[in-house]
Motif scaffolding. Structure first.
Motif, PDB file in Angstrom:
ATOM      1  N   ALA A 156       3.839 -23.663   2.989  1.00  0.00           N
ATOM      2  CA  ALA A 156       3.191 -24.586   3.917  1.00  0.00           C
ATOM      3  C   ALA A 156       4.175 -25.657   4.358  1.00  0.00           C
ATOM      4  CB  ALA A 156       1.977 -25.239   3.282  1.00  0.00           C
ATOM      5  N   LYS A 157       4.033 -26.036   5.619  1.00  0.00           N
ATOM      6  CA  LYS A 157       4.865 -27.107   6.163  1.00  0.00           C
ATOM      7  C   LYS A 157       3.981 -28.216   6.685  1.00  0.00           C
ATOM      8  CE  LYS A 157       9.329 -25.405   7.778  1.00  0.00           C
ATOM      9  NZ  LYS A 157      10.159 -25.082   8.956  1.00  0.00           N
ATOM     10  N   GLY A 158       4.412 -29.436   6.422  1.00  0.00           N
ATOM     11  CA  GLY A 158       3.712 -30.589   6.967  1.00  0.00           C
ATOM     12  C   GLY A 158       4.574 -31.256   8.008  1.00  0.00           C
ATOM     13  N   ASN A 159       4.699 -32.569   7.923  1.00  0.00           N
ATOM     14  CA  ASN A 159       5.464 -33.333   8.905  1.00  0.00           C
ATOM     15  C   ASN A 159       6.938 -33.389   8.554  1.00  0.00           C
ATOM     16  OD1 ASN A 159       3.100 -33.999  10.341  1.00  0.00           O
ATOM     17  ND2 ASN A 159       2.657 -35.604   8.865  1.00  0.00           N
ATOM     18  N   ILE A 160       7.543 -32.245   8.385  1.00  0.00           N
ATOM     19  CA  ILE A 160       8.949 -32.218   7.997  1.00  0.00           C
ATOM     20  C   ILE A 160       9.841 -32.120   9.236  1.00  0.00           C
ATOM     21  CG2 ILE A 160       8.959 -29.706   7.625  1.00  0.00           C
ATOM     22  CD1 ILE A 160      10.924 -30.326   5.234  1.00  0.00           C
ATOM     23  N   LEU A 161      10.840 -32.980   9.301  1.00  0.00           N
ATOM     24  CA  LEU A 161      11.754 -32.988  10.431  1.00  0.00           C
ATOM     25  C   LEU A 161      12.682 -31.769  10.361  1.00  0.00           C
ATOM     26  CD1 LEU A 161      12.755 -36.770  10.302  1.00  0.00           C
ATOM     27  CD2 LEU A 161      11.115 -35.698  11.856  1.00  0.00           C
ATOM     28  N   GLU A 162      13.212 -31.382  11.512  1.00  0.00           N
ATOM     29  CA  GLU A 162      14.136 -30.241  11.536  1.00  0.00           C
ATOM     30  C   GLU A 162      15.425 -30.546  10.777  1.00  0.00           C
ATOM     31  OE1 GLU A 162      12.850 -28.137  15.771  1.00  0.00           O
ATOM     32  OE2 GLU A 162      14.943 -28.557  15.306  1.00  0.00           O
ATOM     33  N   ARG A 163      15.763 -31.826  10.651  1.00  0.00           N
ATOM     34  CA  ARG A 163      16.968 -32.218   9.908  1.00  0.00           C
ATOM     35  C   ARG A 163      16.784 -32.071   8.399  1.00  0.00           C
ATOM     36  NH1 ARG A 163      17.496 -37.213   9.749  1.00  0.00           N
ATOM     37  NH2 ARG A 163      15.634 -38.013  10.780  1.00  0.00           N
ATOM     38  N   PHE A 164      15.555 -31.826   7.986  1.00  0.00           N
ATOM     39  CA  PHE A 164      15.254 -31.700   6.560  1.00  0.00           C
ATOM     40  C   PHE A 164      14.997 -30.234   6.240  1.00  0.00           C
ATOM     41  CE2 PHE A 164      13.152 -36.198   6.177  1.00  0.00           C
ATOM     42  CZ  PHE A 164      14.314 -36.766   6.643  1.00  0.00           C
ATOM     43  N   SER A 165      15.397 -29.818   5.062  1.00  0.00           N
ATOM     44  CA  SER A 165      15.100 -28.456   4.614  1.00  0.00           C
ATOM     45  C   SER A 165      14.933 -28.470   3.105  1.00  0.00           C
ATOM     46  CB  SER A 165      16.226 -27.493   5.008  1.00  0.00           C
ATOM     47  OG  SER A 165      17.417 -27.834   4.337  1.00  0.00           O
ATOM     48  N   ALA A 166      14.323 -27.429   2.592  1.00  0.00           N
ATOM     49  CA  ALA A 166      14.110 -27.364   1.152  1.00  0.00           C
ATOM     50  C   ALA A 166      14.233 -25.917   0.696  1.00  0.00           C
ATOM     51  CB  ALA A 166      12.738 -27.917   0.785  1.00  0.00           C
ATOM     52  N   GLN A 167      14.367 -25.750  -0.600  1.00  0.00           N
ATOM     53  CA  GLN A 167      14.323 -24.422  -1.185  1.00  0.00           C
ATOM     54  C   GLN A 167      13.880 -24.531  -2.629  1.00  0.00           C
ATOM     55  OE1 GLN A 167      18.207 -22.488  -1.293  1.00  0.00           O
ATOM     56  NE2 GLN A 167      19.245 -24.454  -1.089  1.00  0.00           N
ATOM     57  N   GLN A 168      13.387 -23.410  -3.139  1.00  0.00           N
ATOM     58  CA  GLN A 168      13.013 -23.330  -4.546  1.00  0.00           C
ATOM     59  C   GLN A 168      13.778 -22.165  -5.153  1.00  0.00           C
ATOM     60  OE1 GLN A 168       8.907 -22.321  -5.515  1.00  0.00           O
ATOM     61  NE2 GLN A 168       8.997 -23.532  -7.395  1.00  0.00           N
ATOM     62  N   PHE A 169      14.402 -22.430  -6.272  1.00  0.00           N
ATOM     63  CA  PHE A 169      15.300 -21.467  -6.894  1.00  0.00           C
ATOM     64  C   PHE A 169      14.565 -20.610  -7.924  1.00  0.00           C
ATOM     65  CE2 PHE A 169      19.219 -22.963  -5.030  1.00  0.00           C
ATOM     66  CZ  PHE A 169      18.879 -24.237  -4.605  1.00  0.00           C
ATOM     67  N   PRO A 170      15.215 -19.511  -8.369  1.00  0.00           N
ATOM     68  CA  PRO A 170      14.563 -18.625  -9.343  1.00  0.00           C
ATOM     69  C   PRO A 170      14.101 -19.335 -10.613  1.00  0.00           C
ATOM     70  CG  PRO A 170      16.427 -17.505  -8.385  1.00  0.00           C
ATOM     71  CD  PRO A 170      16.469 -18.916  -7.861  1.00  0.00           C
ATOM     72  N   ASP A 171      14.774 -20.396 -11.017  1.00  0.00           N
ATOM     73  CA  ASP A 171      14.319 -21.122 -12.218  1.00  0.00           C
ATOM     74  C   ASP A 171      13.219 -22.123 -11.878  1.00  0.00           C
ATOM     75  OD1 ASP A 171      16.911 -23.708 -12.579  1.00  0.00           O
ATOM     76  OD2 ASP A 171      15.660 -23.100 -10.890  1.00  0.00           O
ATOM     77  N   LEU A 172      12.760 -22.093 -10.645  1.00  0.00           N
ATOM     78  CA  LEU A 172      11.631 -22.867 -10.100  1.00  0.00           C
ATOM     79  C   LEU A 172      11.970 -24.308  -9.740  1.00  0.00           C
ATOM     80  CD1 LEU A 172       8.696 -21.510 -12.277  1.00  0.00           C
ATOM     81  CD2 LEU A 172       9.432 -20.768  -9.998  1.00  0.00           C
ATOM     82  N   HIS A 173      13.182 -24.763 -10.015  1.00  0.00           N
ATOM     83  CA  HIS A 173      13.497 -26.099  -9.543  1.00  0.00           C
ATOM     84  C   HIS A 173      13.643 -26.066  -8.025  1.00  0.00           C
ATOM     85  CE1 HIS A 173      17.892 -25.346  -9.062  1.00  0.00           C
ATOM     86  NE2 HIS A 173      17.868 -26.469  -8.356  1.00  0.00           N
TER      87      HIS A 173
END
Lengths: 114, 115
Positions: free
Chosen positions: B56-73
């Protein structure tokens, strides 16, 4: 679109008084979830309660109680016999469920004076 | 202590720079959420990951990004920073993702100051 309104920006009471924090929500969903969080001066967000739209029973936990009324789209929070440690910003929040993030109100800053 | 950890606690950087915020969810939680808290916008949902996938995405700017790694962090990357990005960034985790909305437990936050 979902919306949460906490009309009381700041409330100040003297210790031992009862205080009610108002929360009014807007949603077109028939299934939704309501939350209250506390943010003390230290800054962390502390979970207080979750309520789903099918359960209109009021809940009491110690000095805290919550009144959920679907007819008025409100989910109000009452602190009985307030204490100085209750001083914090309190947020009401709404979710559709699943992966949806929380939609927060602007918060009510509660000040309990000794 | 919610069991959610975030690093660093404070971050001061200059406009135009890029930073990475890190979050470790509670043990056993597969869902991670990112929120931004600022004086003018309040608390806003940015993005959610479940078991490594964006959900799900909310009010996230295009300059921002995220990821979740296999260890869940999870990591939240903020680039081309502007003064208005100064805020408290929270990570939260929850037990699972079903149709229900479980309570989210929040980390202590990262205070970002852009100068």
């Amino acid at each position: 679109a979902q919306k949460v309104t906490q009309a009381q920006t700041e409330i100040s009471v003297v210790e031992k008084e009862d205080v009610t924090l108002d929360c009014v929500y807007e949603t077109r969903d028939t299934t939704y979830y309501l939350f209250w969080y506390k943010q003390p001066p230290s800054g962390e967000l502390v979970f207080l309660i979750r309520r789903n739209s099918f359960d209109e029973q009021n809940e009491i936990s110690g000095r805290y109680s919550w009144n959920f009324q679907k007819s008025t789209s409100s989910f109000n929070f009452t602190i009985t016999a307030s204490q100085v440690v209750d001083s914090a910003v309190y947020f009401c929040a709404l979710s559709r469920g699943g992966a949806d993030g929380l939609t927060f109100g602007k918060g009510t800053h509660l000040i309990i004076q000794p | 202590d919610s069991g959610v950890t975030q690093t660093p606690k404070h971050l001061i950087t200059a406009t135009g720079q890029r930073v990475t915020l890190r979050c470790s969810p509670r043990s056993g939680d597969l869902s991670v959420y990112w929120y931004q808290q600022s004086l003018d916008q309040g608390l806003q949902f940015l993005i959610q990951y479940y078991n490594g996938e964006e959900r799900a995405k909310g009010n996230i700017l295009e300059r921002f990004s995220a990821q979740q790694f296999p260890d869940l962090h999870s990591e939240l990357n903020l680039s081309s920073l502007e003064l208005g990005d100064s805020a408290l960034y929270f990570c939260a985790s929850s037990a699972s993702q079903t149709e229900e909305a479980y309570e989210q437990y929040f980390g202590p936050g990262t205070r970002l100051t852009v100068t």
